[in-house]
Design an enzyme around this catalytic site. Structure first.
Site, PDB file in Angstrom:
ATOM      1  CB  THR A  84      -0.859   0.001   1.320  1.00 10.05           C
ATOM      2  OG1 THR A  84       0.016  -0.039   2.382  1.00 10.05           O
ATOM      3  CG2 THR A  84      -1.782  -1.140   1.286  1.00 10.05           C
ATOM      4  N   GLY A 131      -3.069  -8.010   3.491  1.00  7.57           N
ATOM      5  CA  GLY A 131      -4.324  -7.319   4.224  1.00  7.57           C
ATOM      6  C   GLY A 131      -5.004  -8.458   5.318  1.00  7.57           C
TER       7      GLY A 131
END
Ligand code: GLY
Length: 289
Positions: free
Chosen positions: A167, A219
């Site tokens: 990210t 995640g």
């Protein structure tokens, strides 16, 4: 409190990409100086990173197995106001849409209606696909065909994430409070519809009166550990650097990065290389190796 901002380009991002995390940190810091607002600073910093096609966020986002691009992003301030999008499509800067949602009574909009909300709020159609993302999708499909990656039910293995750049994110401190923001195209080997940590408050980011935290990595594992809130809860006792290191150690077999800021300190830790930059008065420092 003194203005400070930290930016990162994802767990596993090459240190040479620090040109971009530095640019983002400088942009965020200039916003802190002009407006004195940590939320605006992290948004502007993340926009710089979303616009750099080398990172897996905004332009350059990973493709799902069906070739679609679905992006997650969120933002939170220390007054506990927050906004998030999950699986948004065809916008240039998902983090700006998350910021807009912050102004509504809601926290998270998902899928098609997140995209509709963006259009209604003048976020124009934009295709974030890049040739590199398409190439990565082809590589993934070949691996699947050749049985080189496990079926979904099997446990993730570290080697699968070697080329993973997760990210992008930022945390900041202004004179009165803190903010965190994060944005991602997801991870490799994603089913359409999958939502990661970056859309979930407490997982990808958290901010409160003691500081702000932003996580990067796999995640699913970050969600299992509600990682950003877990690290936030340790900031007061351990300080931000040790709290980040502890957070990284919780997810032993997975590439994980954390950045955090507190009233009088900051922390940056990653199990891999991570392009990241901290900027404050008389300080510009980059990279975790
Ligand atoms: N940390 C990014 C994701 O797994 O979606």
């Amino acid at each position: 409190m003194q203005h400070l901002i930290i930016t990162h380009g994802g767990a596993g991002s090459p240190i040479k990409y620090r040109d971009s995390t530095e640019k983002a940190a400088k942009k965020g810091y200039s916003v802190l100086r002009k407006k004195g607002n940590a939320v605006d600073a992290v948004i502007e910093a993340v926009v710089v990173l979303e616009n750099d096609p080398r990172f897996n966020a905004g332009t350059g986002s990973r493709m799902r197995l069906n070739g679609s691009i679905e992006m997650d992003a969120s933002v939170m301030g220390s007054n506990l106001k927050c906004g998030a999008v999950a699986g948004i499509k065809n916008v240039k800067n998902p983090v700006k849409v998350a910021r807009k949602i912050m102004e509504t009574p809601h926290i998270l909009l998902a899928g098609e209606e997140a995209t509709n909300f963006a259009r209604k709020n003048n976020f124009r159609y934009y295709n974030p696909a890049t040739k590199e993302a398409l190439k990565k999708l082809e590589e993934t499909k070949n691996k699947l065909k050749n049985g080189k990656i496990p079926v979904w039910a099997k446990k993730w293995k570290k080697f699968e994430y070697k080329k993973f750049t997760g990210t992008v994110g930022a945390v900041a401190r202004d004179k009165k409070g803190f903010a965190a923001a994060v944005s991602t195209g997801g991870t490799s080997f994603m089913l359409p519809g999958r939502v990661g940590d970056s859309a979930l408050i407490g997982c990808g980011i958290y901010a409160g009166r003691h500081g702000a935290v932003c996580a990067t990595g796999v995640g699913e594992e970050i969600i299992r550990h509600i990682l950003s809130k877990s690290v936030y809860d340790k900031i007061e006792i351990l300080g931000p650097q040790k709290a980040c290191e502890l957070g990284v150690s919780l997810l032993k077999n997975f590439p994980t990065g954390l950045i955090a800021v507190s009233k009088d300190g900051y922390g940056m830790a990653c199990s891999e290389n991570m392009a990241c930059t901290v900027a404050s008065k008389n300080l510009l420092k980059s990279g975790v190796q």
